[in-house]
Design a protein around this motif. Structure first.
Motif, PDB file in Angstrom:
ATOM      1  N   LEU A 272      -5.309   3.262  -4.974  1.00 23.83           N
ATOM      2  CA  LEU A 272      -5.649   2.611  -3.705  1.00 23.83           C
ATOM      3  C   LEU A 272      -6.889   1.741  -3.856  1.00 23.83           C
ATOM      4  O   LEU A 272      -6.957   0.643  -3.284  1.00 23.83           O
TER       5      LEU A 272
ATOM      6  N   TYR B 249      -7.131  -7.050  -3.181  1.00 24.17           N
ATOM      7  CA  TYR B 249      -7.042  -7.855  -1.961  1.00 24.17           C
ATOM      8  C   TYR B 249      -8.380  -8.516  -1.643  1.00 24.17           C
ATOM      9  O   TYR B 249      -8.432  -9.696  -1.274  1.00 24.17           O
TER      10      TYR B 249
ATOM     11  N   ILE C 292       0.869  -1.184   0.000  1.00 23.23           N
ATOM     12  CA  ILE C 292       0.000   0.000   0.000  1.00 23.23           C
ATOM     13  C   ILE C 292       0.899   1.225   0.000  1.00 23.23           C
ATOM     14  O   ILE C 292       1.616   1.473   0.971  1.00 23.23           O
TER      15      ILE C 292
ATOM     16  N   LEU D  44      -6.980  -2.252  -2.976  1.00 22.32           N
ATOM     17  CA  LEU D  44      -7.904  -2.802  -1.975  1.00 22.32           C
ATOM     18  C   LEU D  44      -8.879  -3.783  -2.607  1.00 22.32           C
ATOM     19  O   LEU D  44      -9.167  -4.837  -2.037  1.00 22.32           O
TER      20      LEU D  44
END
Length: 311
Positions: free
Chosen positions: A273, A280, A19, A277
């Motif tokens: 970002l 993931y 990140i 995310l």
């Protein structure tokens, strides 16, 4: 033109990314990833152990669930090591061959999981719409053959990806935006024409994940049509209740998967970002949540899990 040709070389390694901007707290970020890894491995292993040791669970629905658990274990094992390597040891480098191998397993296992979810939808469709023929249609040998077809389909569809990537020279920045390798991202690092890769990836996505999700939707339309024709509200709710676990698994898998695919192909201006995310969520949440969902909704699993851990 010669200046451009001089810059065409292939990097020995690619750099994975965690990140961005959070490097100071990578050790703390690693804690939830470690927990997700442990829970995913233990949860899916327990599901497999219970199904294997309990003869009453040797039915198509639970055999498909065991296939889902094996696939989730494969996805966890394929992705978590590089993720933890970044957050625990700041180990960002991955060789091209290792990257191609990882993306092959990730994409193949996701394709297989999509196929298994389709088989589970087919099982629910037969069980609700044609219950008297369920046992004769979904025999154990036929169920095993369907599972084998799912595996062969996933492997065959994704097998060309590493070879399509190997033919390129890589002259762009060698930094990936994820903690693992994906075909749609690695191909953008090439300094050659990636039209073939882009078209192949797009059509494979449509013919696997896209087609599977459409057929699952169609099966639930038919299920809903059948249960709404039942006079008794109690019977309707009972039939729909058998589909809740599968519906949750479908939503958890397809929502981030389709979202990430759209972002990679059409969302160049989207937040980095958000991509990280969503990536993931796409890879880590299904292996984590599927054992929990099926354990909560299945009384047989709850009883057997209690027995396993009490012993």
């Amino acid at each position: 033109m010669s200046a451009v040709n001089d810059t065409q070389f292939t990097y020995a390694v690619l750099l994975l990314t965690g990140i961005p901007g959070q490097e100071d707290v990578y050790l703390w970020i690693s804690i939830p990833f470690c927990l997700i890894y442990v829970i995913s491995i233990v949860g899916n292993s327990v599901i497999l152990f219970i199904i294997k040791t309990d003869p009453s669970l040797h039915e198509p629905m639970y055999i498909f669930l065991s296939m889902l658990a094996v696939t989730d274990l494969g996805i966890s094992i394929s992705t978590i090591p590089t993720i933890l390597g970044i957050y625990l040891f700041n180990s960002r480098e991955i060789s091209l061959n290792a990257c191609f191998t990882q993306l092959f397993f990730i994409h193949s296992l996701q394709c297989i999981e999509s196929s298994v979810l389709l088989l589970m939808a087919f099982d629910r469709f037969i069980a609700i719409c044609n219950p008297l023929r369920h046992a004769s249609i979904l025999t154990l040998p036929r169920t095993a053959m369907m599972g084998l077809v799912c595996v062969l389909r996933g492997v065959a569809a994704m097998f060309p990806l590493p070879f399509l990537l190997k033919r390129f020279q890589y002259c762009q920045a060698n930094v990936l935006s994820h903690s693992y390798c994906l075909h749609q991202e690695v191909m953008k690092l090439a300094c050659s024409d990636i039209t073939v890769n882009s078209i192949y990836g797009f059509f494979i996505t449509l013919l696997t994940v896209g087609l599977d999700s459409l057929l699952i939707l169609l099966s639930y339309v038919m299920i809903l049509k059948t249960v709404l024709s039942v006079v008794s509200n109690q019977e309707t709710l009972r039939a729909l209740n058998t589909c809740v676990s599968h519906l949750c698994a479908v939503l958890i898998f397809y929502t981030p998967e389709i979202g990430l695919s759209v972002i990679h192909r059409f969302g160049n201006s989207s937040s980095l970002l958000l991509q990280i995310l969503l990536g993931y969520v796409s890879l880590l949440v299904p292996p984590l949540m599927n054992p929990i969902i099926y354990s909560v909704k299945s009384k047989q699993f709850r009883v057997r899990i209690i027995q396993v851990f009490i012993k």
